[in-house]
Design a protein around this motif. Structure first.
Motif, short mmCIF file in Angstrom:
data_model
loop_
_atom_site.label_atom_id
_atom_site.label_comp_id
_atom_site.label_asym_id
_atom_site.label_seq_id
_atom_site.Cartn_x
_atom_site.Cartn_y
_atom_site.Cartn_z
N TYR A 173 9.35 5.77 75.66
CA TYR A 173 10.79 5.50 75.59
C TYR A 173 11.30 4.93 76.90
CZ TYR A 173 15.80 6.53 75.51
OH TYR A 173 17.17 6.45 75.61
N SER A 174 10.88 5.50 78.03
CA SER A 174 11.32 5.02 79.33
C SER A 174 10.92 3.57 79.55
CB SER A 174 10.73 5.90 80.43
OG SER A 174 11.11 5.46 81.71
N SER A 175 9.68 3.22 79.18
CA SER A 175 9.22 1.84 79.34
C SER A 175 9.99 0.88 78.45
CB SER A 175 7.72 1.76 79.03
OG SER A 175 6.97 2.54 79.93
N LEU A 176 10.27 1.29 77.22
CA LEU A 176 11.01 0.43 76.30
C LEU A 176 12.43 0.20 76.79
CD1 LEU A 176 9.84 1.81 72.82
CD2 LEU A 176 9.29 -0.41 73.83
N VAL A 188 6.29 -3.59 84.27
CA VAL A 188 7.48 -2.84 83.83
C VAL A 188 7.06 -1.55 83.14
CG1 VAL A 188 9.45 -2.89 82.25
CG2 VAL A 188 8.94 -4.88 83.68
N MET A 189 6.00 -1.61 82.34
CA MET A 189 5.50 -0.39 81.71
C MET A 189 5.09 0.64 82.75
SD MET A 189 3.23 -2.07 78.65
CE MET A 189 2.18 -0.63 78.59
N ALA A 190 4.38 0.20 83.77
CA ALA A 190 3.95 1.12 84.83
C ALA A 190 5.15 1.75 85.52
CB ALA A 190 3.08 0.37 85.83
N VAL A 191 6.16 0.94 85.82
CA VAL A 191 7.37 1.46 86.45
C VAL A 191 8.06 2.45 85.53
CG1 VAL A 191 9.67 0.85 87.31
CG2 VAL A 191 7.70 -0.58 87.89
N GLY A 192 8.07 2.15 84.22
CA GLY A 192 8.69 3.04 83.26
C GLY A 192 8.03 4.41 83.22
#
Length: 619
Positions: A267-270, A307-311
């Motif tokens: 959810y955070s990555s999305l 961005v996924m990693a940051v999420g």
């Protein structure tokens, strides 16, 4: 190796989903590519693959959220995470790009009602409602799933937006796909059915991929344009839903990525990938680098992975922070006290208002005073800000000028909190502030009528002229104002005895004092175009209009316009300018003038005289 690939399927699906959120943005050339050639066919095939991955991930989300009742605390926290990321994106836009818009702030604070990211809204709704699907019988669940798939297929066959989901960027579409996953959860296919799904799922995928690749040619042939090129390459396509459902059913009732879904990482990555402000930066970066289509797809893939990693990192940090805060337990207790049924909300709201009536009253009074003081600046019920269009001034104020109106209300509320901190009495502070703001508005209105300008800081400094200024109005006006002020203060003292409100603590009094000083003191930076404070004030809708103070007061209200005029630079001081320099130049001209006038013979008939006729405005 195969097991590793299967277990990491959620990660691949998430990566492709993030790419699908970006790649068809108008800033990138993929969506604008309209040449009917091999590149177009390849783009269509890529689009089909990304869509299937996103549909499959949505079904996984629906299955997981149906299986776990996460509780109200988790649902509310998920919504707050969306608000926090939205606020962070607004702050990033301000610091990095020096841009701030009131609409972006509203989007961040009200992400669900303003529908800024439908996928996140659908996720939150699914968290709260999908566990109820378990209460349905297995037959009814299967029937519900078949109906939803049938709705997608019917819309695809007739190529008409029958259900309002054709653009797929709405909450209903995402909920429908996630509900398909929830409805078909728990199915164990026999071997012959698994072979059937594999065989016909593969056939459906190949047919859909071929049709998607051929549709640009068909569209150009029939319509002479690309109007139907994406008929089989959109998220709501029924055939692609069938393919994703087939992949979903072949998992043997195994939820892939369940842990990452439940801990909020996906959810955070999305959310980080899909918020409009942040997405525009990602897409803008990809659009400005690399011209080749293949390399640009690779660049989008790399950015999506980052961005996924940051999420995931941000989600881990927020979870650790939330668990370590002392206020967490109070927050959990407060959320658990929220009503669980719709009919319980009126009683809860009544109890909430009864408990917090002093704060709610102060906020309501501050907003009401902001409205009244701004309306007093108008001499007519009509206003024409656009020149050729006329609106009712109260409609214009409550809609187009909501940013400055709320900021005015905040300033008034801070004044009230400052006075309350000084006198330690709620009603007395209210009785001091309310008439003060009304008198300030009336005084500005009188000056607008008589001098066509509001009260300026220079007027306040000219205290010696207060007597002459009072002569501009009838004597009964200041006398009446003073009498009403005294009566109001007396009423405040009386209410403090009959309806006492606890005084704020010393800590809070210090906080209100510091905040009031900071907010009002920030006005010295409002006119500095290179400051972030100026960017925020302008984004809220502040238009000083120094060349027409009357219009400025009507646009911003008397309080903000007064603060606008505190720090004004009429003219920049030229290099080398000083009093001594001006006196030196004057002496030089004096010497030259004396030389010329020695032999000057004045003859009016040989001169041309020009008059500059200037009439002062006399009120």
């Amino acid at each position: 190796m195969k097991k590793i690939i299967v277990n990491s399927g959620w990660l691949i699906a998430l990566l492709l989903t993030v790419m699908n959120l970006w790649m068809w943005d108008s800033q990138l050339q993929f969506s604008n590519y309209s040449e009917n050639n091999l590149k177009m066919a390849v783009l269509q095939l890529v689009h089909v693959i990304l869509i299937i991955a996103e549909l499959w991930l949505l079904m996984q989300l629906g299955r997981t959220l149906k299986r776990h009742r996460l509780g109200r605390t988790r649902v509310v926290t998920t919504w707050l995470v969306l608000v926090a990321y939205g606020a962070g994106s607004v702050l990033l836009q301000l610091v990095w790009k020096e841009q701030f818009y009131f609409s972006d702030l509203l989007n961040a604070v009200f992400p669900i009602t303003r529908n800024i990211f439908p996928l996140a809204t659908a996720y939150i709704i699914a968290m709260a409602t999908f566990p109820r699907v378990n209460e349905l019988s297995e037959v009814n669940r299967r029937f519900l799933g078949k109906v939803l798939v049938g709705m997608f297929l019917v819309a695809t066959v007739f190529y008409n937006d029958l259900w309002g989901i054709k653009d797929s960027q709405n909450v209903l579409f995402y909920l429908m796909v996630m509900m398909v996953g929830a409805a078909f959860d728990g199915i164990e296919l026999p071997d012959h059915w698994r072979r059937f799904v594999k065989r016909w799922g593969t056939v459906t995928l190949l047919v859909t991929a071929v049709l998607a690749m051929l549709m640009p040619t068909i569209s150009v042939t029939i319509h002479y344009d690309m109007s139907t090129a994406n008929r089989f390459s959109n998220l709501s396509d029924g055939l692609l839903v069938l393919v994703a459902l087939g992949m979903f059913l072949l998992q043997k009732n195994q939820v892939i990525g369940e842990h990452q879904i439940l801990n909020g990482g996906i959810y955070s990555s999305l959310v980080l990938a899909g918020l409009p402000l942040l997405r525009s930066h990602y897409v803008g970066f990809a659009a400005g680098h690399v011209g080749n289509l293949g390399l640009k797809i690779l660049l989008v893939t790399i950015i999506a992975g980052a961005v996924m990693a940051v999420g995931f990192v941000a989600n881990w940090c927020l979870r650790r922070l939330f668990s370590s805060l002392a206020i967490t337990q109070h927050y959990k207790r407060w959320v658990e006290e929220l009503p669980s049924h719709l009919m319980e909300w009126p009683a809860w709201l009544k109890k909430f208002c009864h408990r917090h009536w002093p704060a709610l009253t102060a906020v309501g009074v501050a907003y009401g005073l902001a409205v009244i003081s701004n309306l007093l600046m108008f001499t007519s019920w009509k206003v024409n800000p656009a020149g050729s269009m006329t609106f009712d001034n109260y409609i214009y104020l409550l809609t187009a000028r909501q940013g400055t109106l709320l900021f005015t209300a905040l300033l008034i509320w801070l004044v009230f909190k400052l006075v309350q901190s000084l006198v330690k009495r709620y009603w007395l502070a209210l009785s001091i502030v309310v008439p003060l703001i009304i008198i300030w508005g009336i005084a500005n209105r009188i000056k607008l009528i008589t001098r066509e300008e509001p009260i300026l800081p220079s007027d306040v400094m000219m205290y010696q002229a207060y007597g002459n200024m009072l002569k501009l109005v009838s004597a009964w006006i200041p006398i009446t104002g003073a009498v009403v002020y005294v009566i109001t203060i007396g009423l405040g003292i009386y209410l403090d005895r009959k309806l006492p409100v606890p005084a704020p603590s010393t800590k809070r009094r210090c906080i209100w004092t510091v905040l009031t000083v900071l907010f009002f003191g920030s006005s010295i930076f409002w006119n500095h175009t290179d400051s972030r404070i100026s960017t925020v004030i302008e984004g809220l809708g502040d238009h000083p209009i120094f060349y027409n103070q009357q219009d400025g007061a009507r646009e911003n209200g008397p309080i903000i316009q007064f603060l606008n005029n505190i720090d004004i630079t009429v003219m920049e001081k030229p290099a080398g300018y000083s009093k001594a320099r001006m006196e030196k130049i004057a002496r030089e001209y004096q010497v030259v003038a004396e030389e010329i006038n020695k032999d000057w013979k004045n003859s009016l008939s040989s001169q041309t005289i020009m008059f500059n006729d200037v009439w002062p405005e006399i009120p």
